[in-house]
Design a protein around this motif. Structure first.
Motif, mmCIF file in Angstrom:
data_model
loop_
_atom_site.group_PDB
_atom_site.id
_atom_site.type_symbol
_atom_site.label_atom_id
_atom_site.label_comp_id
_atom_site.label_asym_id
_atom_site.label_seq_id
_atom_site.Cartn_x
_atom_site.Cartn_y
_atom_site.Cartn_z
ATOM 1 N N ILE A 58 0.832 -1.204 0.000
ATOM 2 C CA ILE A 58 0.000 0.000 0.000
ATOM 3 C C ILE A 58 0.868 1.257 0.000
ATOM 4 O O ILE A 58 0.625 2.198 -0.765
ATOM 5 C CB ILE A 58 -0.942 0.005 1.208
ATOM 6 N N ALA A 59 1.887 1.284 0.856
ATOM 7 C CA ALA A 59 2.754 2.460 0.935
ATOM 8 C C ALA A 59 3.443 2.724 -0.397
ATOM 9 O O ALA A 59 3.555 3.876 -0.841
ATOM 10 C CB ALA A 59 3.784 2.277 2.046
ATOM 11 N N ILE A 213 -5.465 -1.239 9.223
ATOM 12 C CA ILE A 213 -6.351 -1.957 8.308
ATOM 13 C C ILE A 213 -6.299 -3.444 8.660
ATOM 14 O O ILE A 213 -5.215 -4.000 8.866
ATOM 15 C CB ILE A 213 -5.925 -1.758 6.844
ATOM 16 N N ARG A 214 -7.455 -4.082 8.716
ATOM 17 C CA ARG A 214 -7.473 -5.511 9.032
ATOM 18 C C ARG A 214 -6.813 -6.295 7.900
ATOM 19 O O ARG A 214 -7.089 -6.063 6.726
ATOM 20 C CB ARG A 214 -8.908 -5.986 9.266
ATOM 21 N N GLN A 215 -5.968 -7.237 8.269
ATOM 22 C CA GLN A 215 -5.072 -7.850 7.297
ATOM 23 C C GLN A 215 -5.774 -8.675 6.227
ATOM 24 O O GLN A 215 -5.260 -8.807 5.112
ATOM 25 C CB GLN A 215 -4.022 -8.691 8.015
ATOM 26 N N ALA A 221 -2.500 -8.356 -3.759
ATOM 27 C CA ALA A 221 -2.170 -7.137 -4.493
ATOM 28 C C ALA A 221 -3.424 -6.349 -4.841
ATOM 29 O O ALA A 221 -3.435 -5.114 -4.810
ATOM 30 C CB ALA A 221 -1.391 -7.489 -5.757
ATOM 31 N N ALA A 222 -4.511 -7.064 -5.169
ATOM 32 C CA ALA A 222 -5.762 -6.386 -5.494
ATOM 33 C C ALA A 222 -6.304 -5.622 -4.288
ATOM 34 O O ALA A 222 -6.772 -4.483 -4.416
ATOM 35 C CB ALA A 222 -6.795 -7.398 -5.990
ATOM 36 N N GLY A 223 -6.249 -6.257 -3.120
ATOM 37 C CA GLY A 223 -6.700 -5.585 -1.911
ATOM 38 C C GLY A 223 -5.851 -4.378 -1.575
ATOM 39 O O GLY A 223 -6.369 -3.329 -1.147
ATOM 40 N N GLN A 224 -4.554 -4.496 -1.777
ATOM 41 C CA GLN A 224 -3.656 -3.376 -1.504
ATOM 42 C C GLN A 224 -3.916 -2.218 -2.463
ATOM 43 O O GLN A 224 -3.914 -1.049 -2.058
ATOM 44 C CB GLN A 224 -2.210 -3.848 -1.597
ATOM 45 N N ALA A 225 -4.165 -2.540 -3.739
ATOM 46 C CA ALA A 225 -4.463 -1.491 -4.717
ATOM 47 C C ALA A 225 -5.766 -0.783 -4.362
ATOM 48 O O ALA A 225 -5.871 0.454 -4.453
ATOM 49 C CB ALA A 225 -4.540 -2.094 -6.114
ATOM 50 N N LEU A 230 -8.424 4.038 -1.918
ATOM 51 C CA LEU A 230 -9.338 4.541 -0.897
ATOM 52 C C LEU A 230 -8.621 5.479 0.068
ATOM 53 O O LEU A 230 -9.144 6.558 0.419
ATOM 54 C CB LEU A 230 -9.959 3.371 -0.145
ATOM 55 N N LEU A 231 -7.430 5.105 0.498
ATOM 56 C CA LEU A 231 -6.671 5.945 1.422
ATOM 57 C C LEU A 231 -6.285 7.277 0.781
ATOM 58 O O LEU A 231 -6.362 8.328 1.431
ATOM 59 C CB LEU A 231 -5.406 5.215 1.885
ATOM 60 N N ALA A 232 -5.868 7.241 -0.472
ATOM 61 C CA ALA A 232 -5.494 8.484 -1.142
ATOM 62 C C ALA A 232 -6.681 9.443 -1.178
ATOM 63 O O ALA A 232 -6.536 10.651 -0.936
ATOM 64 C CB ALA A 232 -4.996 8.184 -2.554
#
Length: 242
Positions: A58-59, A213-215, A221-225, A230-232
């Motif tokens: 995510i970072a 964020i719950r792991q 990778a899809a969840g991280q994207a 969403l975070l941005a």
């Protein structure tokens, strides 16, 4: 992996736009240097006691695709927990979530701090001074349940804070509007666990959001994207409010 023996790496930090957003990921890595023996099953390095699962991806995405420079740890929290005060015994943990870390018993704590903790925070302080961020995002993840408990954690995302909750309040509302179950100083309290933001944000009056964020949301990778996008969006909106 550590580059040039540094306990951190910085992404998109060379050409900063002062007054923007900045991401910090204290627990992004499970790397253990070759000269340090923790004395644990190597499989545990892929577990939450060694790394905040999903956070590094995510970072990286926030920095490379959403214009949010990132300061990312490159050493496991089991070697040196960068999200603890120097005087906290858990800065070099002898156990974590019921697992003994025998290699850390009797370790030279001062040497670990000097090698990992101090340069990590010195570089972060320098980055913040250059960036003059309007908002800092401190990014973490948490397990659906602890190994020592059968209690499921219902929150999909949570905001932690100590004294300064002005940004967290906006983020809690905005995540809630997305239909998410949002923790308010849950499953951990920022009153006890907020060392990096206490030092680099609250002490300087910089608004921040410590986001957990719950792991199971970010194990792919899809969840991280999805969460990076969403975070941005949410952090950008929060920055306009504080």
């Amino acid at each position: 992996m550590m580059i040039d023996n540094l306990p951190y790496r910085q992404v998109a930090a060379d050409d900063l736009r002062p007054g923007g957003l900045l991401c910090v990921a204290d627990h992004a890595s499970n790397h253990v240097p070759e000269d340090i023996e923790l004395g644990i099953d190597p499989a545990l390095l892929d577990a939450h006691i060694a790394v905040d699962i999903g956070v590094e991806g995510i970072a990286d995405r926030l920095a490379r695709r959403h214009g949010m420079p990132a300061h990312i740890a490159t050493v496991s929290r089991l070697v040196c927990d960068l999200h603890r005060r120097e005087d906290d015994p858990a800065a070099v943990p002898s156990e974590s979530d019921g697992t003994l870390i025998p290699g850390n018993i009797g370790a030279n704590v001062e040497a670990r701090l000097d090698r990992f903790h101090r340069p990590y925070h010195a570089a972060l302080a320098e980055l913040i001074a250059r960036a003059q961020p309007r908002l800092i995002l401190a990014l973490h993840s948490f397990t659906p349940k602890m190994a020592t408990s059968d209690e499921q954690r219902p929150w999909e995302v949570a905001l932690l804070y100590n004294q300064d909750d002005r940004a967290a309040r906006h983020a809690i509302r905005l995540f809630g509007e997305q239909g998410l179950n949002v923790g308010d100083n849950q499953p951990y309290s920022g009153k006890q666990l907020n060392a990096t933001m206490d030092r680099h944000a609250e002490a300087q009056g910089i608004p921040y959001c410590t986001v957990e964020i719950r792991q199971d949301q970010i194990g792919t990778a899809a969840g991280q994207a999805r969460w990076a996008t969403l975070l941005a969006d949410v952090m950008g909106r929060v920055a306009l409010e504080v």
